[in-house]
Design a protein around this motif. Sequence first.
Motif, PDB file in Angstrom:
ATOM      1  N   UNK A 111       0.827  -1.206   0.000  1.00  0.00           N
ATOM      2  CA  UNK A 111       0.000   0.000   0.000  1.00  0.00           C
ATOM      3  C   UNK A 111       0.867   1.264   0.000  1.00  0.00           C
ATOM      4  N   UNK A 112       2.049   1.198   0.635  1.00  0.00           N
ATOM      5  CA  UNK A 112       2.911   2.395   0.635  1.00  0.00           C
ATOM      6  C   UNK A 112       3.353   2.742  -0.801  1.00  0.00           C
ATOM      7  N   UNK A 113       3.366   1.748  -1.693  1.00  0.00           N
ATOM      8  CA  UNK A 113       3.704   2.044  -3.098  1.00  0.00           C
ATOM      9  C   UNK A 113       2.596   2.890  -3.725  1.00  0.00           C
ATOM     10  N   UNK A 114       1.361   2.529  -3.405  1.00  0.00           N
ATOM     11  CA  UNK A 114       0.217   3.291  -3.941  1.00  0.00           C
ATOM     12  C   UNK A 114       0.273   4.716  -3.381  1.00  0.00           C
TER      13      UNK A 114
ATOM     14  N   UNK B  77     -13.546 -14.907   0.196  1.00  0.00           N
ATOM     15  CA  UNK B  77     -12.825 -13.638   0.413  1.00  0.00           C
ATOM     16  C   UNK B  77     -12.357 -13.516   1.857  1.00  0.00           C
ATOM     17  N   UNK B  78     -12.403 -14.627   2.619  1.00  0.00           N
ATOM     18  CA  UNK B  78     -11.954 -14.545   4.005  1.00  0.00           C
ATOM     19  C   UNK B  78     -10.464 -14.195   4.038  1.00  0.00           C
ATOM     20  N   UNK B  79     -10.126 -13.142   4.786  1.00  0.00           N
ATOM     21  CA  UNK B  79      -8.721 -12.688   4.922  1.00  0.00           C
ATOM     22  C   UNK B  79      -8.065 -12.387   3.571  1.00  0.00           C
ATOM     23  N   UNK B  80      -8.867 -12.017   2.579  1.00  0.00           N
ATOM     24  CA  UNK B  80      -8.295 -11.751   1.251  1.00  0.00           C
ATOM     25  C   UNK B  80      -7.460 -10.475   1.298  1.00  0.00           C
ATOM     26  N   UNK B  81      -6.229 -10.504   0.767  1.00  0.00           N
ATOM     27  CA  UNK B  81      -5.433  -9.276   0.710  1.00  0.00           C
ATOM     28  C   UNK B  81      -6.176  -8.152  -0.025  1.00  0.00           C
ATOM     29  N   UNK B  82      -6.973  -8.508  -1.043  1.00  0.00           N
ATOM     30  CA  UNK B  82      -7.717  -7.489  -1.789  1.00  0.00           C
ATOM     31  C   UNK B  82      -8.626  -6.682  -0.857  1.00  0.00           C
ATOM     32  N   UNK B  83      -9.277  -7.373   0.044  1.00  0.00           N
ATOM     33  CA  UNK B  83     -10.195  -6.678   0.959  1.00  0.00           C
ATOM     34  C   UNK B  83      -9.406  -5.730   1.860  1.00  0.00           C
ATOM     35  N   UNK B  84      -8.245  -6.186   2.340  1.00  0.00           N
ATOM     36  CA  UNK B  84      -7.413  -5.336   3.200  1.00  0.00           C
ATOM     37  C   UNK B  84      -6.995  -4.071   2.442  1.00  0.00           C
ATOM     38  N   UNK B  85      -6.639  -4.225   1.165  1.00  0.00           N
ATOM     39  CA  UNK B  85      -6.226  -3.057   0.374  1.00  0.00           C
ATOM     40  C   UNK B  85      -7.415  -2.137   0.103  1.00  0.00           C
ATOM     41  N   UNK B  86      -8.559  -2.732  -0.190  1.00  0.00           N
ATOM     42  CA  UNK B  86      -9.755  -1.911  -0.445  1.00  0.00           C
ATOM     43  C   UNK B  86     -10.138  -1.117   0.800  1.00  0.00           C
ATOM     44  N   UNK B  87     -10.006  -1.748   1.956  1.00  0.00           N
ATOM     45  CA  UNK B  87     -10.329  -1.027   3.201  1.00  0.00           C
ATOM     46  C   UNK B  87      -9.409   0.180   3.367  1.00  0.00           C
TER      47      UNK B  87
ATOM     48  N   UNK C 263      -8.814   6.053   2.995  1.00  0.00           N
ATOM     49  CA  UNK C 263      -8.094   7.229   2.489  1.00  0.00           C
ATOM     50  C   UNK C 263      -9.009   8.128   1.655  1.00  0.00           C
ATOM     51  N   UNK C 264     -10.267   7.722   1.502  1.00  0.00           N
ATOM     52  CA  UNK C 264     -11.241   8.577   0.813  1.00  0.00           C
ATOM     53  C   UNK C 264     -11.480   8.223  -0.638  1.00  0.00           C
ATOM     54  N   UNK C 265     -10.823   7.157  -1.135  1.00  0.00           N
ATOM     55  CA  UNK C 265     -10.977   6.802  -2.552  1.00  0.00           C
ATOM     56  C   UNK C 265     -12.315   6.104  -2.801  1.00  0.00           C
ATOM     57  N   UNK C 266     -12.782   6.209  -4.027  1.00  0.00           N
ATOM     58  CA  UNK C 266     -13.883   5.344  -4.475  1.00  0.00           C
ATOM     59  C   UNK C 266     -13.238   4.101  -5.096  1.00  0.00           C
TER      60      UNK C 266
ATOM     61  N   UNK D 238     -17.843 -11.215  -6.540  1.00  0.00           N
ATOM     62  CA  UNK D 238     -18.456  -9.900  -6.325  1.00  0.00           C
ATOM     63  C   UNK D 238     -19.625  -9.952  -5.346  1.00  0.00           C
ATOM     64  N   UNK D 239     -20.355 -11.073  -5.365  1.00  0.00           N
ATOM     65  CA  UNK D 239     -21.489 -11.183  -4.436  1.00  0.00           C
ATOM     66  C   UNK D 239     -20.978 -11.111  -2.992  1.00  0.00           C
ATOM     67  N   UNK D 240     -19.897 -11.814  -2.721  1.00  0.00           N
ATOM     68  CA  UNK D 240     -19.325 -11.771  -1.371  1.00  0.00           C
ATOM     69  C   UNK D 240     -18.756 -10.398  -1.046  1.00  0.00           C
ATOM     70  N   UNK D 241     -18.186  -9.724  -2.067  1.00  0.00           N
ATOM     71  CA  UNK D 241     -17.687  -8.362  -1.845  1.00  0.00           C
ATOM     72  C   UNK D 241     -18.829  -7.452  -1.401  1.00  0.00           C
ATOM     73  N   UNK D 242     -19.988  -7.628  -2.041  1.00  0.00           N
ATOM     74  CA  UNK D 242     -21.159  -6.813  -1.699  1.00  0.00           C
ATOM     75  C   UNK D 242     -21.508  -6.915  -0.221  1.00  0.00           C
ATOM     76  N   UNK D 243     -21.341  -8.125   0.334  1.00  0.00           N
ATOM     77  CA  UNK D 243     -21.660  -8.300   1.761  1.00  0.00           C
ATOM     78  C   UNK D 243     -20.567  -7.688   2.646  1.00  0.00           C
ATOM     79  N   UNK D 244     -19.308  -7.819   2.215  1.00  0.00           N
ATOM     80  CA  UNK D 244     -18.190  -7.384   3.077  1.00  0.00           C
ATOM     81  C   UNK D 244     -17.957  -5.878   2.992  1.00  0.00           C
ATOM     82  N   UNK D 245     -18.015  -5.319   1.781  1.00  0.00           N
ATOM     83  CA  UNK D 245     -17.723  -3.894   1.589  1.00  0.00           C
ATOM     84  C   UNK D 245     -18.790  -3.301   0.668  1.00  0.00           C
ATOM     85  N   UNK D 246     -19.944  -2.961   1.217  1.00  0.00           N
ATOM     86  CA  UNK D 246     -21.029  -2.462   0.357  1.00  0.00           C
ATOM     87  C   UNK D 246     -20.645  -1.191  -0.409  1.00  0.00           C
TER      88      UNK D 246
END
Length: 444
Positions: A304-307, A334-344, A349-352, A361-369
């Motif tokens: 994430x520091x690279x981003x 998506x349990x413990x998925x690195x993608x979810x950690x990065x999205x959080x 940081x305010x990004x969309x 994607x269905x599971x993403x909808x439940x975890x990060x609406x």
Amino acid sequence: MRLTMVGTGYVGLVTGACFAETGNNVVCLDVDAAKVAMLRRGESPIYEPGLSEMILRNAQAGRLSFTTEKLAAYQHADVIFICVGTPSDEDGSADLQYVLRVAADIADAIEAIGPTAAPKTVVVKSTVPVGTSHKVRDLIASRTKIPFHIADNPEFLKEGDAINDFMKPDRVVCGVESEHAAAVMRDLYEPFVRQGNPIFVMDVRSAEMVKYASNAMLACKISFINEIANLCERYGANVTSVREGMCADKRIGNQFLYPGLGYGGSCFPKDTLAVVSMGRAAGFECELNAAVHRVNQAQRSHFWTKVEGVLGKDLRGKRLGFWGVAFKPRTDDIREAPAIALMERALAAGAAIRAFDPVALENLGKALPAAEHARDLYHAAEGANALVISTEWNEFRAPDFSRLATVMPSKLIFDGRNLYRREAMHAHGFAYHSVGRAPVDGRR
Ligand SMILES: NC(=O)c1ccc[n+]([C@@H]2O[C@H](COP(=O)([O-])OP(=O)(O)OC[C@H]3O[C@@H](n4cnc5c(N)ncnc54)[C@H](O)[C@@H]3O)[C@@H](O)[C@H]2O)c1
């Protein structure tokens, strides 16, 4: 044989379907009525290649059924497999409440059913700390005097390739304390090892330990190569070349040594922590395993520091595209998925966010609406300030780069899975950041 699987998660469903496939009569029991209703309609609650077809085929043949009725399910079985979750507790130890709840249910059912011609065999398939199968045995014995057998039979399937792993296992491990249980396990598994792969019959505690030792070793390999990748970045080396040079040594081998965002999923993170916790409970510090976990968690922050290094810490008004949500390809888990950690982090940081994943994607909808769902790869990237690649799905490996450059004028990619060659990305005109390799900027 007549089998009952307790828990219809990844392990219970795959195990149940595969045992039915070899002719056993299998009942799958779950407390989740919605899941059972889905399964009865012939729908799989999880995405696992080939699983839906196998469930349907065996259900239609009358060898596989689903229920919430505990007593009937336990009455049915010669062999009961406990396949419920063993998630991390707050202190990292394995939370055994589901396993012990099932043990109490089994005891009460055995007591209610009364003696049977052959005593039932209770098999712990969940990943459990050493000593747990004995706890299960003792708990059942404390509630009924009717005899039964205990076994521990850890599961080594990989999500995304679970059916293949189960049908053609590298090895089968059975921990037993009676000849009867050993014979039952051999009978059940012999159809799966026709090519000569071993069935190891051992004591129960060693069987429990084999599972943790195996997962801890695999987790260790991932953290090892990630640490080397981080060192490569600081010294101008290319981890892809380093990996090739290193893995040619047969003692090292080339499996499971890919740098990236670190491991995720429902097993490695919790099992590594459980090893550390097992050590602590015995007054022994598992320093290597603790470090493996720390390195893994730090890998996401490091990426994430690279981003942040390019886009800044304040991402308000910016949008990131994501390719991949699942913790690895060919699963919707998506349990413990690195993608979810990065999205959080991105959302904080305010990004969309607009994400694409072939099945998660269905599971993403439940975890990060708050995350928007993309129709396809290019829709995820369209107009984004940067694209983050977080899962190595095959269909991400050779996209149409000129189309990508057209829909994403920023031409900025952060690849957490090292999917592309740096030279190619430079030639395609992208700024490209990956893991363990120097960034390139081919934008004109
Ligand atoms: N997922 C994997 O790839 C994998 C691989 C090897 C081993 N394991 C281990 O296997 C175990 C199960 O993992 P999973 O991923 O299949 O779990 P899961 O969370 O996907 O499924 C567990 C299921 O058990 C059900 N359940 C809970 N309590 C119950 C009860 N009292 N009676 C009946 N059903 C009950 C839940 O409703 C759920 O459907 C864990 O210990 C895990 O570490 C998992």
